[in-house]
Design a protein around this motif. Structure first.
Motif, PDB file in Angstrom:
ATOM      1  N   TRP A  73       0.648  -1.146   0.067  1.00 52.26           N
ATOM      2  CA  TRP A  73       0.139  -0.203   0.396  1.00 52.26           C
ATOM      3  C   TRP A  73       1.070   1.355  -0.278  1.00 52.26           C
ATOM      4  CZ3 TRP A  73      -5.060   0.416  -1.180  1.00 52.26           C
ATOM      5  CH2 TRP A  73      -5.390  -0.266  -1.079  1.00 52.26           C
ATOM      6  N   ARG A  76       0.080   3.370  -2.941  1.00 45.36           N
ATOM      7  CA  ARG A  76      -1.074   3.641  -3.017  1.00 45.36           C
ATOM      8  C   ARG A  76      -2.368   4.825  -1.103  1.00 45.36           C
ATOM      9  NH1 ARG A  76      -4.586  -1.417  -3.731  1.00 45.36           N
ATOM     10  NH2 ARG A  76      -1.904  -2.667  -3.717  1.00 45.36           N
ATOM     11  N   ALA A  77      -0.406   5.266  -0.531  1.00 42.39           N
ATOM     12  CA  ALA A  77      -1.213   5.598   0.801  1.00 42.39           C
ATOM     13  C   ALA A  77      -2.146   6.793   0.114  1.00 42.39           C
ATOM     14  CB  ALA A  77       0.276   5.976   1.624  1.00 42.39           C
ATOM     15  N   ARG A  82       0.829  10.079   5.063  1.00 40.94           N
ATOM     16  CA  ARG A  82       0.030   8.389   5.435  1.00 40.94           C
ATOM     17  C   ARG A  82       1.608   7.398   4.345  1.00 40.94           C
ATOM     18  NH1 ARG A  82      -2.535   8.214   9.450  1.00 40.94           N
ATOM     19  NH2 ARG A  82      -5.163   8.909   9.006  1.00 40.94           N
ATOM     20  N   SER A 135      -8.134  -3.143   1.587  1.00 42.24           N
ATOM     21  CA  SER A 135      -8.435  -1.588   1.163  1.00 42.24           C
ATOM     22  C   SER A 135      -7.299  -0.672   1.898  1.00 42.24           C
ATOM     23  CB  SER A 135      -9.935  -1.477   1.580  1.00 42.24           C
ATOM     24  OG  SER A 135      -9.030  -1.948   3.064  1.00 42.24           O
ATOM     25  N   TRP A 136      -7.041   0.034   1.663  1.00 41.80           N
ATOM     26  CA  TRP A 136      -6.503   0.958   2.559  1.00 41.80           C
ATOM     27  C   TRP A 136      -6.524   0.806   4.347  1.00 41.80           C
ATOM     28  CZ3 TRP A 136      -2.131   3.286   3.551  1.00 41.80           C
ATOM     29  CH2 TRP A 136      -1.773   4.115   4.259  1.00 41.80           C
TER      30      TRP A 136
END
Ligand code: FAQ
Length: 334
Positions: A73, A76-77, A82, A135-136
């Motif tokens: 992730w 894709r943060a 983050r 997912s996040w």
């Protein structure tokens, strides 16, 4: 066979302990009983050494394989902040793996042997890392629940009887506590966000709750290693004791942010002073240990590729070390 036994023998066929001098054994046991640390050059029973190599190498593998679900992730943060935090967190896990491999090496097992055992499927690593991050919110759930479980397990290990393992755990615990808080903060933010964000957080809790309870290992009556490890003060608390602590601490945290633990049997037991919780699916746990976890094959493929891709770095470091040694020798001869 999927085991951390580095002797390569099938499970259950480990060598019987050889004759060990009674005097040395008595001294070792007295030192353990007095809560003294056992150090690498001290005499220790072979079975103690084997148990430590098994547990520490499995722990090291878990840290390194554990970089993969969240690493997935980083690109894709949802914000730069983050991303920076997650990058640091995943890097910390790699560092934990390195301290632990070093601690295991002090027991006479090479890094190469441990890595071979992992890549050939003989070594175990924590079941939790065989589940996908969809997912996040899963990044939040891992920090909150997985690091939360890891801390509970690792705090007592700061007083484990083998010095290098105990000292590695002191730093690891400090870092894990930051990891746990960053995960909980992600969950808190999502739970207080839009209905879709709250659903995402709840879905992550639903999927990670039971695998997190499994992290503590089989129930005490089915844990073949616990009794001896507790006698040797390698383990300080049993699997079930730590699992109960985790439930007792985590349930109020879920309530505080308006999420529901996915266990209809969960309820506070006033008489015990603990939460009662539902039955864990131990068949799922055993299947994941057998290498049948949802993303087990992807995890091993990623680790093997990273090892192969890094071959030139190891070769360059070795060539550099040889050059440095030759230079030092030449300087000494001048
Ligand atoms: N997964 O007799 P016991 C982390 C095996 S670090 C796979 O109870 P023991 C950081 C066990 O090895 C997470 N296998 O064994 C992070 C044994 O098999 P063996 C890892 C498991 O050793 C966060 C067999 O079952 N932490 O998460 C598992 O007395 C976020 C029988 O079990 C540690 O390794 C399992 N869950 O107790 C990183 C802590 N449970 O070897 C990235 C240190 C059990 O005889 C992101 N380890 N097994 O073939 C320990 O405290 C202990 O080794 C236990 C198991 C408690 C894990």
């Amino acid at each position: 066979m999927y085991t951390t036994d580095l002797s390569g023998k099938p499970a259950g066929q480990a060598e019987p302990p050889s004759e060990e001098p009674a005097e040395l054994l008595a001294r070792f046991e007295a030192r353990v009983a007095a809560d003294e640390f056992i150090e690498p050059k001290d005499w220790m029973p072979e079975a103690y050494r084997k148990t430590l190599v098994r547990q520490i190498s499995q722990h090291a593998h878990s840290e390194v394989v554990g970089m993969l679900p969240e690493g997935n992730w980083i690109t894709r943060a949802p914000s730069l902040k983050r991303k920076a935090v997650l990058l640091a967190k995943v890097q910390d896990e790699g560092g934990h793996g390195l301290y632990l491999y070093c601690a295991a090496e002090t027991l006479g097992t090479s890094r190469q042997e441990m890595i071979d055992a992992l890549h050939s499927g003989r070594a175990k690593y924590s079941t939790i890392f065989n589940y996908p991050t969809l997912s996040w919110a899963d990044v939040g759930a891992i920090g909150w629940l997985v690091d939360g479980a890891a801390i509970l397990n690792q705090v007592p290990l700061q007083r484990t009887s083998y010095g290098p393992y105990a000292r590695a755990m002191v730093r690891v615990c400090k870092e894990e506590s930051f990891h746990q808080r960053q995960g909980y903060e992600i969950m808190m933010t999502l739970a207080a966000g839009t209905p879709a964000q709250k659903r995402m957080a709840q879905d992550a809790l639903d999927r990670w709750w039971w695998p997190s309870l499994m992290m503590f290992g089989p129930p005490d009556e089915a844990s073949p290693n616990s009794a001896q490890s507790i006698r040797w003060r390698i383990k300080r608390e049993t699997n079930d004791e730590l699992r109960q602590k985790f439930v007792d601490i985590t349930v109020p945290q879920a309530e505080a942010i308006g999420l529901q633990v996915p266990d209809p049997a969960l309820c506070w037991n006033e008489a015990r002073g603990h939460y009662d919780f539902g039955a864990i699916d131990w068949e799922e746990f055993r299947a994941v240990i057998r290498g049948e976890g949802p993303v087990a094959k992807e995890r091993m493929a990623a680790r093997t590729k990273a090892w192969e891709d890094g071959a030139w770095v190891r070769a360059a470091a070795e060539a550099h070390a040889v050059k440095q040694a030759a230079r030092r020798q030449a300087e000494a001869a001048e």
